[in-house]
Design a protein around this motif. Structure first.
Motif, PDB file in Angstrom:
ATOM      1  N   ALA A 159       0.837  -1.208   0.000  1.00  0.00           N
ATOM      2  CA  ALA A 159       0.000   0.000   0.000  1.00  0.00           C
ATOM      3  C   ALA A 159       0.870   1.256   0.000  1.00  0.00           C
ATOM      4  O   ALA A 159       0.581   2.223  -0.713  1.00  0.00           O
ATOM      5  N   ALA A 162       2.458   1.562  -3.379  1.00  0.00           N
ATOM      6  CA  ALA A 162       1.443   2.062  -4.315  1.00  0.00           C
ATOM      7  C   ALA A 162       1.281   3.570  -4.173  1.00  0.00           C
ATOM      8  O   ALA A 162       1.214   4.305  -5.167  1.00  0.00           O
ATOM      9  N   ASP A 163       1.215   4.029  -2.932  1.00  0.00           N
ATOM     10  CA  ASP A 163       1.053   5.450  -2.652  1.00  0.00           C
ATOM     11  C   ASP A 163       2.230   6.241  -3.231  1.00  0.00           C
ATOM     12  O   ASP A 163       2.052   7.308  -3.826  1.00  0.00           O
ATOM     13  N   SER A 166       2.029   6.466  -7.021  1.00  0.00           N
ATOM     14  CA  SER A 166       0.996   7.422  -7.424  1.00  0.00           C
ATOM     15  C   SER A 166       1.454   8.859  -7.212  1.00  0.00           C
ATOM     16  O   SER A 166       1.173   9.735  -8.040  1.00  0.00           O
ATOM     17  N   GLY A 174       0.539   2.336  -9.157  1.00  0.00           N
ATOM     18  CA  GLY A 174      -0.206   2.651  -7.946  1.00  0.00           C
ATOM     19  C   GLY A 174      -1.489   1.847  -7.863  1.00  0.00           C
ATOM     20  O   GLY A 174      -1.808   1.247  -6.833  1.00  0.00           O
ATOM     21  N   LYS A 175      -2.237   1.808  -8.953  1.00  0.00           N
ATOM     22  CA  LYS A 175      -3.495   1.061  -8.990  1.00  0.00           C
ATOM     23  C   LYS A 175      -3.256  -0.433  -8.775  1.00  0.00           C
ATOM     24  O   LYS A 175      -3.996  -1.096  -8.043  1.00  0.00           O
ATOM     25  N   PHE A 178      -2.116  -1.026  -5.042  1.00  0.00           N
ATOM     26  CA  PHE A 178      -3.220  -0.770  -4.108  1.00  0.00           C
ATOM     27  C   PHE A 178      -4.230  -1.908  -4.161  1.00  0.00           C
ATOM     28  O   PHE A 178      -4.688  -2.410  -3.121  1.00  0.00           O
ATOM     29  N   ARG A 179      -4.588  -2.306  -5.364  1.00  0.00           N
ATOM     30  CA  ARG A 179      -5.569  -3.394  -5.525  1.00  0.00           C
ATOM     31  C   ARG A 179      -5.055  -4.670  -4.859  1.00  0.00           C
ATOM     32  O   ARG A 179      -5.789  -5.366  -4.159  1.00  0.00           O
ATOM     33  N   THR A 191      -4.251   3.574   6.614  1.00  0.00           N
ATOM     34  CA  THR A 191      -4.699   4.582   5.650  1.00  0.00           C
ATOM     35  C   THR A 191      -4.305   6.002   6.048  1.00  0.00           C
ATOM     36  O   THR A 191      -4.272   6.892   5.194  1.00  0.00           O
ATOM     37  N   LEU A 194      -1.409   7.415   4.030  1.00  0.00           N
ATOM     38  CA  LEU A 194      -1.535   7.450   2.573  1.00  0.00           C
ATOM     39  C   LEU A 194      -1.926   8.851   2.108  1.00  0.00           C
ATOM     40  O   LEU A 194      -2.851   9.443   2.645  1.00  0.00           O
ATOM     41  N   ILE A 199      -5.773   7.294  -3.797  1.00  0.00           N
ATOM     42  CA  ILE A 199      -6.377   6.578  -2.672  1.00  0.00           C
ATOM     43  C   ILE A 199      -7.240   7.496  -1.810  1.00  0.00           C
ATOM     44  O   ILE A 199      -8.241   7.060  -1.233  1.00  0.00           O
TER      45      ILE A 199
END
Length: 310
Positions: A159, A162-163, A166, A174-175, A178-179, A191, A194, A199
């Motif tokens: 996560a 990913a952040d 992005s 990132g997508k 995150f997924r 969270t 992030l 997100i």
């Protein structure tokens, strides 16, 4: 704000960036004599007060890693504290953020030769968070990639990675990450650290829908799919497919129990169903298998079904 007050505040903010609370307070005190009631001064003073209390709590800890952990926890508390303020003075908030995460990073870097793999992964992950919060995305990505190599498929690491992607403008990665992270273990993702718009919009969407408590994080990937954000997909290997089907079977049986926690189970099942449908589509399975899963979604939550198929 008067010119002299603004000039004095700049000095205070420089001290805050260095976590020098003694001199920050000394520089702040005479400013009240120049402009009593200034909102920027009041906000900065509150930041100083909280930062000072954090340092007192920090002094009671001797281990560098634990000091870093304490600072990350203190930052979340400060963020919650400041969220109650009607007026926000961003320069003060940014200066305190720099002070907090620079200090935490110093503690983590002292521990990077840690031998235990799990512990070293946590150190690199948290160092990556610090670099990210300081705007140094390259070093953040380096640390987070190292953490991911040490412990692959760790949701909290993916996560953050990913952040970071992005924030660097690489939304495709990132997508994807995150997924993956929310599929592996939504509960373990923090969270509050992030920052990317990718997100944050999903978090805001989930808040607007009224989801709270433990189920909150479980709904984020559901809206990620419905909003078309979690649209970078990959084919699962045979072991992953088997595990996914086993989890679906177990959750469906649990859902039959009237005493089960439906708030959590429903979004978990929806996310699992989405992944299974994607797998069937990617591997060109019989359309009847997709229809079967779609029917399960419709029975479980008709409104989500309508949003998914439209």
């Amino acid at each position: 704000m008067e010119v002299e007050t603004e000039k004095g505040l700049k000095e205070v903010l420089l001290y805050l960036e260095k976590a020098d609370l003694v001199n920050a307070r000394k520089a702040l005190k005479p400013l009240y004599e120049q402009e009593l009631g200034c909102e920027e001064l009041i906000y900065t003073d509150r930041c100083c007060t909280f930062w000072g209390e954090s340092i007192i709590r920090l002094d009671a800890i001797s281990n560098p890693y634990e000091k870093g952990q304490r600072l990350l926890a203190e930052w979340k508390s400060l963020t919650e504290f400041l969220s109650r303020e009607k007026f926000v003075y961003e320069p003060a908030r940014f200066s305190v953020q720099k002070g907090y995460f620079s200090s935490a990073l110093d503690f983590y870097t002292k521990q990077m030769d840690e031998k235990d793999v799990f512990h070293r992964s946590e150190i690199y992950k948290n160092a990556g968070i610090c670099y990210k919060k300081l705007g140094d995305y390259e070093n953040a990505r380096t640390c987070l990639s190292e953490a991911n190599q040490l412990r692959p498929k760790t949701a909290s690491v993916l996560a953050e990675l990913a952040d970071c992607y992005s924030l660097c403008g690489e939304d495709r990665y990132g997508k994807l990450f995150f997924r993956e992270a929310f599929f592996i273990d939504a509960d373990s993702i923090d969270t509050e650290f992030l920052d990317s718009e990718l997100i944050k919009c999903l978090i805001e969407k989930t808040e607007q829908k009224g989801h709270t408590g433990r189920s909150f994080k479980q709904w984020i990937p559901v809206y990620g799919v419905l909003c078309g954000i979690f649209n970078i997909k990959r084919e699962l290997n045979s072991q992953e497919v088997g595990r996914l089907k086993q989890e679906i079977y177990a959750k469906e049986n649990e859902y039959k129990d009237p005493s089960c926690n439906t708030d959590v189970l429903v979004p978990q099942l929806l996310n699992d169903y989405f992944w299974l449908i994607d797998q069937y589509v990617l591997t060109h399975e019989n359309a009847s298998q997709v229809s079967e899963v779609l029917l399960k979604i419709k029975i479980l939550d008709p409104s989500i079904y309508e949003a998914y198929v439209k």
